[in-house]
Scaffold this motif. Structure first.
Motif, mmCIF file in Angstrom:
data_model
loop_
_atom_site.group_PDB
_atom_site.id
_atom_site.type_symbol
_atom_site.label_atom_id
_atom_site.label_comp_id
_atom_site.label_asym_id
_atom_site.label_seq_id
_atom_site.Cartn_x
_atom_site.Cartn_y
_atom_site.Cartn_z
ATOM 1 N N GLU A 166 24.992 -53.461 -25.404
ATOM 2 C CA GLU A 166 25.168 -53.200 -26.826
ATOM 3 C C GLU A 166 25.137 -54.497 -27.619
ATOM 4 O O GLU A 166 24.610 -54.550 -28.739
ATOM 5 N N GLU A 167 25.681 -55.578 -27.065
ATOM 6 C CA GLU A 167 25.626 -56.873 -27.751
ATOM 7 C C GLU A 167 24.186 -57.321 -27.950
ATOM 8 O O GLU A 167 23.834 -57.849 -29.017
ATOM 9 N N VAL A 168 23.355 -57.129 -26.946
ATOM 10 C CA VAL A 168 21.948 -57.533 -27.058
ATOM 11 C C VAL A 168 21.232 -56.695 -28.107
ATOM 12 O O VAL A 168 20.473 -57.211 -28.941
ATOM 13 N N ARG A 169 21.474 -55.391 -28.084
ATOM 14 C CA ARG A 169 20.847 -54.533 -29.098
ATOM 15 C C ARG A 169 21.299 -54.917 -30.505
ATOM 16 O O ARG A 169 20.480 -54.993 -31.436
ATOM 17 N N ALA A 170 22.595 -55.147 -30.674
ATOM 18 C CA ALA A 170 23.116 -55.517 -31.991
ATOM 19 C C ALA A 170 22.560 -56.862 -32.455
ATOM 20 O O ALA A 170 22.232 -57.045 -33.644
ATOM 21 N N MET A 171 22.432 -57.793 -31.534
ATOM 22 C CA MET A 171 21.897 -59.110 -31.846
ATOM 23 C C MET A 171 20.440 -58.999 -32.315
ATOM 24 O O MET A 171 20.032 -59.611 -33.310
ATOM 25 N N GLY A 172 19.652 -58.201 -31.583
ATOM 26 C CA GLY A 172 18.261 -58.011 -31.976
ATOM 27 C C GLY A 172 18.141 -57.345 -33.335
ATOM 28 O O GLY A 172 17.333 -57.752 -34.184
ATOM 29 N N SER A 173 18.945 -56.317 -33.570
ATOM 30 C CA SER A 173 18.908 -55.631 -34.869
ATOM 31 C C SER A 173 19.277 -56.582 -35.994
ATOM 32 O O SER A 173 18.666 -56.556 -37.069
ATOM 33 N N SER A 174 20.261 -57.429 -35.753
ATOM 34 C CA SER A 174 20.685 -58.384 -36.771
ATOM 35 C C SER A 174 19.553 -59.352 -37.118
ATOM 36 O O SER A 174 19.327 -59.675 -38.295
ATOM 37 N N PHE A 175 18.809 -59.796 -36.102
ATOM 38 C CA PHE A 175 17.689 -60.703 -36.367
ATOM 39 C C PHE A 175 16.639 -60.031 -37.240
ATOM 40 O O PHE A 175 16.169 -60.599 -38.234
ATOM 41 N N PHE A 176 16.266 -58.797 -36.896
ATOM 42 C CA PHE A 176 15.188 -58.154 -37.651
ATOM 43 C C PHE A 176 15.628 -57.698 -39.037
ATOM 44 O O PHE A 176 14.776 -57.467 -39.909
ATOM 45 N N ARG A 177 16.933 -57.612 -39.276
ATOM 46 C CA ARG A 177 17.424 -57.307 -40.628
ATOM 47 C C ARG A 177 17.490 -58.552 -41.505
ATOM 48 O O ARG A 177 17.672 -58.446 -42.719
ATOM 49 N N ALA A 178 17.337 -59.717 -40.910
ATOM 50 C CA ALA A 178 17.453 -60.970 -41.667
ATOM 51 C C ALA A 178 16.271 -61.141 -42.627
ATOM 52 O O ALA A 178 15.211 -60.533 -42.451
ATOM 53 N N PRO A 179 16.408 -61.970 -43.663
ATOM 54 C CA PRO A 179 15.294 -62.218 -44.583
ATOM 55 C C PRO A 179 14.078 -62.784 -43.842
ATOM 56 O O PRO A 179 14.211 -63.526 -42.868
ATOM 57 N N MET A 180 12.911 -62.438 -44.332
ATOM 58 C CA MET A 180 11.685 -62.882 -43.675
ATOM 59 C C MET A 180 11.611 -64.405 -43.580
ATOM 60 O O MET A 180 11.155 -64.956 -42.574
ATOM 61 N N GLU A 181 12.058 -65.082 -44.610
ATOM 62 C CA GLU A 181 12.016 -66.545 -44.594
ATOM 63 C C GLU A 181 12.786 -67.114 -43.410
ATOM 64 O O GLU A 181 12.341 -68.070 -42.760
ATOM 65 N N ALA A 182 13.932 -66.521 -43.101
ATOM 66 C CA ALA A 182 14.732 -66.989 -41.965
ATOM 67 C C ALA A 182 14.032 -66.697 -40.646
ATOM 68 O O ALA A 182 14.014 -67.531 -39.728
ATOM 69 N N LYS A 183 13.421 -65.530 -40.537
ATOM 70 C CA LYS A 183 12.744 -65.168 -39.289
ATOM 71 C C LYS A 183 11.517 -66.038 -39.039
ATOM 72 O O LYS A 183 11.224 -66.408 -37.898
#
Length: 349
Positions: free
Chosen positions: A87-104
């Motif tokens: 669940e930590e890995v899934r949450a971490m991945g979701s958090s990354f893809f929710r971040a602003p495009m500039e950050a990604k």
């Protein structure tokens, strides 16, 4: 360069409110998922086997052997991975893809180079191929000489530590499963692991945004994986499918399970007794989906060939020896398309 990279992200298209699928993402008619028809056809098929690795589940080796022979894929539960880590890995991945495009985009991969580490959208470098409706982040995790956490996101703050812990856990689980697969073939427990040699592990977090016309697109095209074994976790949105007897069967998401997918080199080592699983990802119009695939592969200088113990008069040699680096190059030059890459190794075609 960043502006060009941004236009390649599927998530950008969705956030811009695209109502019709861009032509580059439209699959040819014969490859489209036909979602309504698929649901009717597979409603009563059941799913891939679920194998209990815990002490109360009995000996898992016979069940794994049947799953490898009949499906090339199965799910495992009670797998001894730390509770909560999936669940930590899934949450971490979701958090990354929710971040602003500039950050990604600080972590964008090279779009001209297949399988380069980082944030991208294209599996292949071919300019004329149909694109998958998917964004991803690929991590080079093993051997540790390839592992450079500074190239991974630094948000959320525990991202890099979680990836390292997950990498180590998936390596241990893969080794356990390869031992059991070897035993199920009547081989010594360490046979497949020793045949693979030094492991190269990539961890790919895939994000499949909602799609305006899901019947025309695929999140991931039909293919079998190149290496030895793939370990995959999903969120609670359906999308992964495995091909069984000519029908696409949905893999039911189980929050604490790990999906095990046999890859091409294990099929070669087993001399075809076990089959690598052809699989794909479909998308939907309303919900994003996230999965995390851990690839357990040989190094490119490793030669892979069938186990001589499995060659008999009744089961003659079926596959040519292959240098794994050559196999990888062929896969990326030809594209996925089911199992045509491993079929090229067949002695009698």
């Amino acid at each position: 360069m960043e502006a060009a990279a941004e236009t390649q992200r599927v998530q950008t298209l969705v956030e811009a409110g695209v109502a019709h699928l861009p032509a580059r993402y439209v699959q040819p008619p014969e490859l489209r998922p036909h979602l309504s028809r698929r649901r009717d056809a597979t409603a009563d098929c059941g799913g891939i086997p679920v194998v209990d690795l815990g002490p109360s589940g009995g000996d898992p080796v016979p069940a794994i052997g049947r799953a490898c022979r009949e499906w090339g894929a199965f799910q495992v539960v009670n797998h001894d991975v730390r509770p909560g880590l999936l669940e930590e890995v899934r949450a971490m991945g979701s958090s990354f893809f929710r971040a602003p495009m500039e950050a990604k985009l600080r972590f964008a991969c090279d779009p001209r180079s297949p399988a380069s580490e980082g944030y991208g959208s294209r599996m292949l470098a071919k300019d004329d191929g149909v694109l998958d409706w998917r964004d991803y982040f690929d991590h080079h995790a093993l051997p540790e000489s390839r592992r450079n956490p500074s190239q991974w996101p630094d948000f959320p703050s525990n991202y890099r530590d979680v990836v390292i812990e997950y990498s180590n856990n998936m390596k241990k689980l893969a080794q356990t499963l390869l031992c059991m697969i070897s035993q199920s073939l009547g081989l010594p427990p360490l046979y497949i692991e020793e045949a693979v040699g030094e492991v190269y592990q990539n961890i790919t977090i895939s994000y499949y945004p909602p799609c305006p016309q899901p019947d025309l697109a695929l999140g991931l095209q039909s293919h079998s994986d190149m290496g030895a074994i793939t370990l995959l976790i999903q969120d609670d949105v359906e999308g992964l499918e495995v091909l069984k007897d000519g029908e696409w069967v949905q893999v039911q998401p189980l929050s604490d399970a790990v999906v095990v997918i046999l890859a091409d080199q294990t099929e070669v080592i087993s001399n075809g007794e076990y089959k690598s699983a052809v699989h794909r990802a479909v998308v939907n119009a309303h919900h994003p989906r996230l999965s995390v695939a851990t690839f357990y592969d040989p190094c490119k200088t490793r030669k892979i060939y069938p186990a001589m113990q499995l060659i008999t008069k009744q089961s003659p040699l079926k596959y040519r020896e292959v240098l794994y680096g050559d196999y990888v190059s062929s896969w990326y030059s030809k594209g996925p398309e089911g199992k045509r890459n491993i079929d090229a190794l067949l002695i009698n075609q």
